[in-house]
Scaffold this motif. Structure first.
Motif, PDB file in Angstrom:
ATOM      1  N   PRO A 117       0.372  -1.257  -0.014  1.00 33.56           N
ATOM      2  CA  PRO A 117       0.083  -0.128   0.196  1.00 33.56           C
ATOM      3  C   PRO A 117       0.929   1.273  -0.134  1.00 33.56           C
ATOM      4  CG  PRO A 117       0.032  -1.313   2.253  1.00 33.56           C
ATOM      5  CD  PRO A 117       0.184  -1.974   1.217  1.00 33.56           C
ATOM      6  N   ALA A 118       1.953   1.403   0.580  1.00 37.90           N
ATOM      7  CA  ALA A 118       3.266   2.381   0.700  1.00 37.90           C
ATOM      8  C   ALA A 118       4.132   1.933   0.056  1.00 37.90           C
ATOM      9  CB  ALA A 118       2.976   3.111   2.017  1.00 37.90           C
ATOM     10  N   TYR A 119       5.244   2.767   0.742  1.00 29.22           N
ATOM     11  CA  TYR A 119       6.925   2.527   0.295  1.00 29.22           C
ATOM     12  C   TYR A 119       6.717   0.765   1.342  1.00 29.22           C
ATOM     13  CZ  TYR A 119      11.504   2.397  -1.242  1.00 29.22           C
ATOM     14  OH  TYR A 119      12.844   1.898  -2.278  1.00 29.22           O
ATOM     15  N   TYR A 120       8.243   0.185   1.736  1.00 29.89           N
ATOM     16  CA  TYR A 120       7.944  -1.361   1.827  1.00 29.89           C
ATOM     17  C   TYR A 120       9.961  -1.273   2.278  1.00 29.89           C
ATOM     18  CZ  TYR A 120      11.015  -1.644  -2.133  1.00 29.89           C
ATOM     19  OH  TYR A 120      12.040  -1.673  -3.128  1.00 29.89           O
ATOM     20  N   ASP A 121      10.474  -2.457   3.686  1.00 31.71           N
ATOM     21  CA  ASP A 121      11.243  -2.890   4.091  1.00 31.71           C
ATOM     22  C   ASP A 121      12.345  -3.168   2.823  1.00 31.71           C
ATOM     23  OD1 ASP A 121      13.459  -3.288   5.546  1.00 31.71           O
ATOM     24  OD2 ASP A 121      12.342  -4.752   6.290  1.00 31.71           O
ATOM     25  N   ARG A 122      12.618  -3.062   2.249  1.00 28.64           N
ATOM     26  CA  ARG A 122      14.202  -3.523   1.391  1.00 28.64           C
ATOM     27  C   ARG A 122      14.499  -4.742   1.646  1.00 28.64           C
ATOM     28  NH1 ARG A 122      16.391   0.517   1.885  1.00 28.64           N
ATOM     29  NH2 ARG A 122      16.285   1.581   0.992  1.00 28.64           N
TER      30      ARG A 122
END
Length: 151
Positions: A117-122
């Motif tokens: 839904p938004a950014y993420y943990d790479r």
């Protein structure tokens, strides 16, 4: 691009929609020193961004097409290359769809490709080789990357 990118994002945020004039933008994130200009150097302009910190967009000096961006959170060590500007864009499908909370409702996301839904943990999505390259990029000279995903 001298090597494969670190990761390819399909960003569905409203800012990318507005900026690209499309439903989403497809960016291949890669170390800046792995991208070679083929001809005249691009024009780099500062533009506003959703974070308020702005971004640098490199544009072709002839057709003004956006070639890549440098986001404020990452400095100039990494480029977000617009996949559609490459000779063979079909070779770089998205590794992840981001900011899907604001995707256009008629965009159907492909099964099997992560979508958030938004950014993420790479660390949760990137392959080990890309994470190692990222660590090397963080340790290298120039820029001051904090979070290249930041807008």
């Amino acid at each position: 691009m001298a090597t494969a990118p670190l990761f390819v994002h399909a960003c569905h945020c409203r800012w990318c929609q507005r900026e690209s004039g499309s439903a989403f933008v497809l960016n291949a994130m890669i170390e800046s020193d792995r991208v070679t200009d083929l001809g005249q150097a691009p024009e780099v302009i500062q533009t506003p961004s959703a974070s308020g910190r702005g971004q640098l967009i490199a544009r072709c000096p002839h057709c003004k097409m956006a070639l890549w961006s440098h986001y404020a959170g990452g400095g100039t060590r990494a480029k977000f290359v617009r996949v559609g500007t490459l000779d063979q864009p079909d070779r770089l499908p998205p590794d992840i769809h981001i900011f899907t909370r604001s995707r256009q409702p008629w965009v159907v996301l492909p099964p099997g490709t992560p979508a958030v839904p938004a950014y993420y943990d790479r660390n949760a999505y990137w392959p080990p080789e890309s994470l190692a390259r990222w660590q090397a990029l963080q340790a290298g000279p120039g820029g001051a990357p904090a979070d290249v995903g930041g807008r």
